[in-house]
Design a protein around this motif. Sequence first.
Motif, PDB file in Angstrom:
ATOM      1  N   ALA A 144       1.019  -1.043   0.009  1.00  0.00           N
ATOM      2  CA  ALA A 144      -0.375  -0.056   0.097  1.00  0.00           C
ATOM      3  C   ALA A 144       0.812   0.924   0.304  1.00  0.00           C
ATOM      4  O   ALA A 144       0.674   2.170  -0.330  1.00  0.00           O
ATOM      5  CB  ALA A 144      -1.237   0.065   1.187  1.00  0.00           C
ATOM      6  N   LYS A 145       2.120   0.988   0.874  1.00  0.00           N
ATOM      7  CA  LYS A 145       2.455   2.236   0.448  1.00  0.00           C
ATOM      8  C   LYS A 145       3.846   1.950  -0.837  1.00  0.00           C
ATOM      9  O   LYS A 145       4.144   3.063  -1.102  1.00  0.00           O
ATOM     10  CB  LYS A 145       3.859   2.041   2.123  1.00  0.00           C
ATOM     11  CG  LYS A 145       3.373   2.308   2.953  1.00  0.00           C
ATOM     12  CD  LYS A 145       4.116   1.524   3.894  1.00  0.00           C
ATOM     13  CE  LYS A 145       3.974   1.556   5.726  1.00  0.00           C
ATOM     14  NZ  LYS A 145       5.114   1.124   6.619  1.00  0.00           N
ATOM     15  N   ARG A 146       3.762   1.796  -1.596  1.00  0.00           N
ATOM     16  CA  ARG A 146       4.505   1.681  -3.121  1.00  0.00           C
ATOM     17  C   ARG A 146       3.865   2.526  -4.344  1.00  0.00           C
ATOM     18  O   ARG A 146       4.940   3.037  -4.671  1.00  0.00           O
ATOM     19  CB  ARG A 146       4.906   0.402  -3.432  1.00  0.00           C
ATOM     20  CG  ARG A 146       5.194  -0.958  -2.567  1.00  0.00           C
ATOM     21  CD  ARG A 146       5.850  -1.611  -3.315  1.00  0.00           C
ATOM     22  NE  ARG A 146       6.354  -2.923  -2.112  1.00  0.00           N
ATOM     23  CZ  ARG A 146       7.046  -3.991  -2.617  1.00  0.00           C
ATOM     24  NH1 ARG A 146       6.791  -4.348  -4.237  1.00  0.00           N
ATOM     25  NH2 ARG A 146       7.468  -5.022  -2.223  1.00  0.00           N
ATOM     26  N   ILE A 147       2.751   2.335  -4.162  1.00  0.00           N
ATOM     27  CA  ILE A 147       2.051   3.349  -5.092  1.00  0.00           C
ATOM     28  C   ILE A 147       0.309   4.469  -4.792  1.00  0.00           C
ATOM     29  O   ILE A 147      -0.138   4.479  -3.952  1.00  0.00           O
ATOM     30  CB  ILE A 147       0.549   2.144  -6.446  1.00  0.00           C
ATOM     31  CG1 ILE A 147       2.024   1.839  -6.979  1.00  0.00           C
ATOM     32  CG2 ILE A 147      -0.031   3.194  -6.873  1.00  0.00           C
ATOM     33  CD1 ILE A 147       1.225   0.699  -7.449  1.00  0.00           C
ATOM     34  N   ILE A 170       4.435   0.750 -11.195  1.00  0.00           N
ATOM     35  CA  ILE A 170       4.151   1.590 -11.069  1.00  0.00           C
ATOM     36  C   ILE A 170       4.062   1.861 -12.569  1.00  0.00           C
ATOM     37  O   ILE A 170       3.365   2.289 -13.297  1.00  0.00           O
ATOM     38  CB  ILE A 170       4.920   2.935 -10.199  1.00  0.00           C
ATOM     39  CG1 ILE A 170       4.772   2.682  -8.983  1.00  0.00           C
ATOM     40  CG2 ILE A 170       5.233   3.748 -11.396  1.00  0.00           C
ATOM     41  CD1 ILE A 170       6.454   4.197  -8.487  1.00  0.00           C
ATOM     42  N   ALA A 171       5.331   1.500 -13.096  1.00  0.00           N
ATOM     43  CA  ALA A 171       5.244   1.619 -15.089  1.00  0.00           C
ATOM     44  C   ALA A 171       3.966   1.050 -15.613  1.00  0.00           C
ATOM     45  O   ALA A 171       3.534   0.911 -16.278  1.00  0.00           O
ATOM     46  CB  ALA A 171       6.300   0.633 -14.698  1.00  0.00           C
ATOM     47  N   ARG A 177      -3.383   3.495 -16.565  1.00  0.00           N
ATOM     48  CA  ARG A 177      -4.041   4.751 -17.194  1.00  0.00           C
ATOM     49  C   ARG A 177      -3.772   4.247 -18.749  1.00  0.00           C
ATOM     50  O   ARG A 177      -4.903   5.471 -19.128  1.00  0.00           O
ATOM     51  CB  ARG A 177      -3.200   5.392 -16.642  1.00  0.00           C
ATOM     52  CG  ARG A 177      -3.750   5.073 -14.677  1.00  0.00           C
ATOM     53  CD  ARG A 177      -2.047   6.131 -14.135  1.00  0.00           C
ATOM     54  NE  ARG A 177      -2.137   6.616 -12.620  1.00  0.00           N
ATOM     55  CZ  ARG A 177      -1.796   6.707 -11.628  1.00  0.00           C
ATOM     56  NH1 ARG A 177      -0.919   6.730 -11.722  1.00  0.00           N
ATOM     57  NH2 ARG A 177      -1.773   7.196 -10.734  1.00  0.00           N
ATOM     58  N   ALA A 178      -2.384   4.421 -19.436  1.00  0.00           N
ATOM     59  CA  ALA A 178      -3.221   5.361 -20.401  1.00  0.00           C
ATOM     60  C   ALA A 178      -3.837   4.360 -21.340  1.00  0.00           C
ATOM     61  O   ALA A 178      -4.813   5.137 -22.113  1.00  0.00           O
ATOM     62  CB  ALA A 178      -1.506   4.621 -21.006  1.00  0.00           C
TER      63      ALA A 178
END
Length: 446
Positions: A144-147, A170-171, A177-178
């Motif tokens: 939960a802390k990574r993103i 994240i990538a 999202r894209a």
Amino acid sequence: MKWISEQTPSLERVALVEGGRVIEYHERMRDEIRVGTLLHAKVDRLHPTLEAAFLIATDGTPLYLPINETLETLRRYPDVPTIGQAVQVGQTLLVQVVKEGATPKQHKVTQNITYGGRFLVYFPYGRRVRFSRKLDLVVQQQLAKRITLEAAEGLLYRTEAAQTEATVLIAELNQLRARHQHMLRQTTLEQDESLVIQEAKRLSHVEEALVTHRLDKERLEQMGLRVERPVVKGRLPAMEQVDRTIEKALDKVVWLDGGAYLLIEEVETMTVIDVNSGKMISVKEQKRTFDQINEAAAVEIMRQLRLRNISGMIAVDFLRGSSKGQTRVTQLLKERAAHESKQVEIYGFTKMGLCELTRQRHGKSLLERSLDQGQPSRIAIHRQLEPRLKEIATYAEAAVVRAPLASLSPLLLEESPLELILVEGETGILFTGTKVDCDDFVKRQQ
């Protein structure tokens, strides 16, 4: 085991091959509405009593949107708005199919759309973070802390995310999202994921794949599979074997080694399979011979059920062998059922000697997909035409195609590898060559 995937203008086809034999097969039209399909639809009318809206997709398909699947309900939770407050007549919405409808019911859709990745499932409007049940509390807190998410976004961490670097997560999130931004700009329907990606996620133990599409190769490699994408003109030779297998799988008769055979009859309520000895008859040791045939038949029956996607109630009339032979057949069926991705229940032999079993229903069988009121279905027509057109494109520039024109997908007409001259009638390719030669052929036939 290896996935083999082929994409043509209108079709996606995937086969699972083990030991050189096709054991599972999946296909869909690229413009077909199924669970996971993303599309834009216009609100046609509201039904206050049902607290739902009825939508119309761009191709005229009716859709059903209940109040609890609207974005307004997500935003106001735990309060629930009325359907008139959530959507308005004439409004165009981006929705995703969550349940396929059967006539006369409409497909059920949601505005809370999802995009699946290898490590994450992204909800653009999900508003909360969730985790795989296999992840313990400590790992959940670390993930939960990574993103960092926007207030409206939601996320589900898959089990594999626990062993993944934050930069990779994240990538992948940015890729998802894209994809969402791309869908907001689209006006036509689009599948959330290609068919081979969906199946590779379902059977995670399969480690190899052979594909024709570049994006499929990239996604499968991200999932850890060894992927081959040969650069060849025309078709994958391996798919020609799949074509032959599917053609045989549409027959009622399945031949076994030595001359025995199965007769598979699919009717609306159940499937009946008859085991026949054919030429394999030994008068002196008849029961032993029948036991041997039954054992071979049991193995092939389980393969055929999976290949043809036959489900529901199934009754098998095995040959009258010994009682020990029946026990061995039941055991073989259970062993094969344990390796199935769908739930199979083996109930054993009845007093009449029939072996009863059931297989979990998941979509239509191969035969049901191939027929529409006794005539070749839309997907069967494209399955017959498109692989052949892909081969022809290696040596010709045009083809005269005969088919029920109302059934042809616009994608085939727009993206065909060669120029098509269409003629109404029973499906087939009448002539190939240059455009001039094809035009001359049509004039001579008139």
